[in-house]
Design a protein around this motif. Structure first.
Motif, short mmCIF file in Angstrom:
data_model
loop_
_atom_site.label_atom_id
_atom_site.label_comp_id
_atom_site.label_asym_id
_atom_site.label_seq_id
_atom_site.Cartn_x
_atom_site.Cartn_y
_atom_site.Cartn_z
N GLY A 363 0.80 -1.22 0.00
CA GLY A 363 0.00 0.00 0.00
C GLY A 363 0.83 1.26 0.00
O GLY A 363 0.33 2.33 0.33
N VAL A 364 2.10 1.16 -0.38
CA VAL A 364 3.00 2.31 -0.46
C VAL A 364 3.45 2.46 -1.91
O VAL A 364 3.98 1.51 -2.50
N GLU A 365 3.26 3.65 -2.46
CA GLU A 365 3.69 3.92 -3.83
C GLU A 365 5.10 4.50 -3.82
O GLU A 365 5.32 5.58 -3.27
N VAL A 366 6.03 3.78 -4.41
CA VAL A 366 7.43 4.21 -4.45
C VAL A 366 7.69 5.01 -5.72
O VAL A 366 7.33 4.57 -6.83
N ASP A 367 8.30 6.16 -5.56
CA ASP A 367 8.72 6.99 -6.70
C ASP A 367 10.13 6.53 -7.09
O ASP A 367 11.11 6.91 -6.45
N GLU A 368 10.22 5.72 -8.14
CA GLU A 368 11.52 5.14 -8.50
C GLU A 368 12.52 6.21 -8.92
O GLU A 368 13.72 6.08 -8.66
N ASP A 369 12.03 7.27 -9.56
CA ASP A 369 12.95 8.35 -9.92
C ASP A 369 13.58 8.97 -8.66
O ASP A 369 14.77 9.29 -8.63
N ALA A 370 12.76 9.12 -7.62
CA ALA A 370 13.28 9.65 -6.36
C ALA A 370 14.30 8.70 -5.74
O ALA A 370 15.34 9.13 -5.23
N VAL A 371 14.00 7.40 -5.80
CA VAL A 371 14.95 6.41 -5.27
C VAL A 371 16.30 6.55 -5.97
O VAL A 371 17.35 6.59 -5.31
N ARG A 372 16.27 6.64 -7.28
CA ARG A 372 17.53 6.71 -8.03
C ARG A 372 18.28 8.01 -7.75
O ARG A 372 19.53 8.02 -7.69
N SER A 373 17.55 9.09 -7.53
CA SER A 373 18.23 10.36 -7.23
C SER A 373 18.82 10.37 -5.83
O SER A 373 19.82 11.06 -5.57
N LEU A 374 18.22 9.59 -4.91
CA LEU A 374 18.69 9.52 -3.53
C LEU A 374 19.79 8.47 -3.35
O LEU A 374 20.44 8.43 -2.30
#
Length: 381
Positions: A363-374
């Motif tokens: 039930g958690v939507e992960v922002d993959e672009d944010a993951v890659r930037s972090l």
């Protein structure tokens, strides 16, 4: 579903903003102004994906950012690739073959990240939440406890007021950071600031048997509901002695890495309360087994986390809801770390109560672009 096979496992080390500093008896967990690291994993099977989280906490246990990420990439991910994604039991067995146990489970936090991600993937593949996937959700809301780890009575009162302002009505107090007299004064300050609130204390293995008995007797007058992990995790005989003489219920956390650990303490009559903690126990699959054993043995179950961000937060909520944990739980990630990788959908918290997610998977939507930037590091297997 039958043909859904794991094809790819990606491991990301991400740096997330710390909201405030936090310490336990073993040392610092987060430092205000300094990024805190998490290991995120993404599992791909066909056109389906799932995400999981590992929380390195060297002040609490031996797994570090480096050991978790290399264990996943070098050992666990290769063991998972090519396996059927729905075979959670088989995945656990495969992990045990490549990273075997010592006295208890080996590398549980690393294993947990993959197990959580598989649950997320399966739920998303079926379009149901983890609770529906299990056919087990007894609660829709979980009460949260605010963490108090102050150094002085003034800091304690400020922490209680901050928690109350955000709607929290229960407090978990970290002890073992000071001498016994100061520890007692910290708990007394919490009780004075919150006279009617549920309070429990957590020593994170800080005391000897004699010291823990002295503390238990002094804390009993402060209406403390549980004394969590007062002794070293492997001090089985000490915990049995403490449980026999303590006026407070003894709750075990670090002692319960694997369901078989709980079985030992049950046989020896050395535990009052079992703490459910997803990452400590290698993920949701083994945590369900541990909770079922605790329930069948007639033990009370309380809930805790590892300063998890939202992926781990959601996984824990599904577990606690499945077993009807109706006492306040220590899921304190949002108090200390910002989950900067989440997208539009995540766990909702209202007045110190978390709503159990009902969206697909965790039930958690992960922002993959944010993951890659972090991400400071990224591996693909």
């Amino acid at each position: 579903m039958e043909s859904l096979v794991v094809e790819r496992v990606e491991t990301f080390v991400v740096e997330l903003p710390s909201i405030r500093s936090f310490s336990i008896s073993g040392g610092s967990v987060t430092t205000e102004g300094k990024p805190t690291e998490r290991v995120l994993v993404k599992i791909t099977a066909g056109d389906r994906t799932g995400w999981g989280e590992a929380t390195p906490t060297p002040a609490w246990t031996y797994e570090t950012v480096e050991s978790i990420s290399t264990t996943i990439h070098g050992y666990l991910a290769p063991a998972l690739i090519g396996r059927r994604a729905w075979d959670l039991d088989g995945a656990c067995a495969a992990y045990e073959k490549v990273i075997n146990r010592g006295l208890t489970i080996g590398s549980p936090i690393a294993k947990s990240a993959l197990d959580i991600a598989l649950h997320d993937l399966l739920g998303r593949a079926l379009g149901v939440s983890v609770g529906v996937l299990w056919g087990q959700r007894r609660l829709d809301r979980i009460r949260l406890g605010w963490i108090v780890a102050g150094q002085t009575p003034a800091e304690v009162r400020q922490a209680v007021e901050e928690g109350r302002a955000q709607g929290y009505q229960a407090y978990k107090v970290k002890v073992g950071l000071h001498d016994e007299a100061t520890d007692v004064s910290v708990v007394a300050a919490v009780r004075e600031a919150a006279p009617d609130a549920p309070i429990w204390v957590d020593a994170n293995q800080a005391y000897t048997v004699d010291g823990a008995l002295r503390m238990a007797r002094r804390l009993a007058d402060l209406d403390v509901s549980a004394f969590e992990q007062p002794l070293p995790a492997n001090d089985v005989t000490g915990l049995r002695r403490l449980r026999d003489h303590s006026p407070l219920p003894v709750a075990l956390d670090e002692s319960l890495r694997h369901p078989s650990d709980l079985a030992t303490f049950v046989k020896l009559d050395a535990v009052d309360i079992a703490i459910a903690k997803v990452q400590r126990s290698g993920g949701l699959t083994l945590s369900r087994r541990l909770c079922q054993l605790a329930e069948d043995a007639g033990l009370r179950i309380m809930g805790s986390g590892l300063t998890d961000t939202d992926l781990g937060f959601a996984a824990s909520l599904h577990l606690f809801a499945a077993f009807g944990v109706d006492t306040p739980v220590d899921l304190n990630g949002r108090q200390f770390v910002h989950s900067a990788y989440v997208g539009d959908g995540t766990v909702e918290v209202v007045d110190g109560t978390a709503l159990v997610p009902t969206g697909p998977g965790l039930g958690v939507e992960v922002d993959e672009d944010a993951v890659r930037s972090l991400a400071s590091a990224h591996w693909v297997a």
